[in-house]
Design an enzyme around this catalytic site. Structure first.
Site, mmCIF file in Angstrom:
data_model
loop_
_atom_site.group_PDB
_atom_site.id
_atom_site.type_symbol
_atom_site.label_atom_id
_atom_site.label_comp_id
_atom_site.label_asym_id
_atom_site.label_seq_id
_atom_site.Cartn_x
_atom_site.Cartn_y
_atom_site.Cartn_z
ATOM 1 C CB SER A 84 -0.945 0.016 1.201
ATOM 2 O OG SER A 84 -0.227 0.130 2.417
ATOM 3 C CE LYS A 132 -3.093 2.322 4.716
ATOM 4 N NZ LYS A 132 -2.911 1.420 3.557
#
Length: 248
Positions: A84, A132
């Protein structure tokens, strides 16, 4: 040698035995001192050696406690299990996370953070840590997309040159338009590999709920600030310059 008072001649060797005896006594005394010093040195070495082994468990215990405290409150390593964040972070990269920094300030735009994922984000019922990039903080107005396809934060477009790119193809900043204002005390986070990231945008598309699609600042574990493994990928995870122009 002549005795001036008696006129008798005295044998020169009369005093020699006493001198030799005195010298012998001195030599024996010196040797005794050397022996005693040697024994003292050996005893001192043995004492130090024994003291080291007695103190070793204490030293090891202190080292373990320090390591536990550092891991719990200061620094911790994490490995990257998913794509990701490619190619900022690749699968199986190891990063070092500063767990202390957010005790003194809030997370900032552009920082890569590790956080405890909300329950709806997890693939299991157990706690999971996600990593993230912070795109917006509480109060930020985030819009996608402008006429160049860029995400804007508080009216300032982001030039996201860190987005996933491979074989000449790059991810779009977002797969569909959106317009949100981040609730206070929460963060809008996205992966750098947008097409492979379960992030704020994906969960907002599913729920249209800004609480469900953002994370609480209290859930942040720390800031990832360096890739340290593998060595050929070692790099600082600094904040991209594009965030400097974003107004509050």
């Amino acid at each position: 040698m002549i005795d001036e008072h008696s006129g008798e001649r005295r044998a020169p060797s009369d005093e020699q035995p006493e001198q030799e005896a005195t010298a012998g006594e001195q030599t024996a005394a010196e040797q005794s001192q050397v022996d005693e010093q040697g024994e003292a040195d050996e005893q001192s070495k043995a004492k130090r050696h024994g003291s080291f082994w007695r103190e070793l468990p204490i030293l090891l215990g202190v080292a373990v406690v320090v390591a536990i405290l550092v891991r719990a409150f200061v620094l911790q390593t994490f490995y990257i299990p998913s794509p990701s964040m490619e190619h900022t972070l690749n699968v199986n990269d190891r990063v070092l996370v500063n767990k202390l920094v957010y005790d003194f300030r809030s997370p900032r735009r552009g920082e890569v953070v590790v956080f405890e994922a909300p329950r709806d984000w997890r693939t299991t019922t157990e706690g999971e840590d996600f990593i993230k990039r912070v795109i917006g903080v509480g109060g930020d107005h985030i819009v996608c997309c402008d006429d160049q396809g860029r995400i804007s934060v508080n009216g300032q477009p982001l030039d996201e040159d860190y987005l996933f790119s491979e074989n000449g193809l790059s991810d779009a900043p977002a797969e569909e338009p959106f317009d949100v204002t981040v609730p206070e005390g929460r963060l809008w986070v996205m992966g750098d590999h947008r097409s492979a990231s379960g992030d704020s945008l994906e969960h907002y598309r599913q729920s249209q709920d800004l609480i469900d699609s953002t994370i609480s600042t209290d859930a942040v574990v720390g800031r990832a600030f360096v890739v340290f493994w593998p060595f050929n990928r070692a790099d600082w995870l600094s904040v991209p310059d594009t965030y400097d122009a974003v107004p509050d």
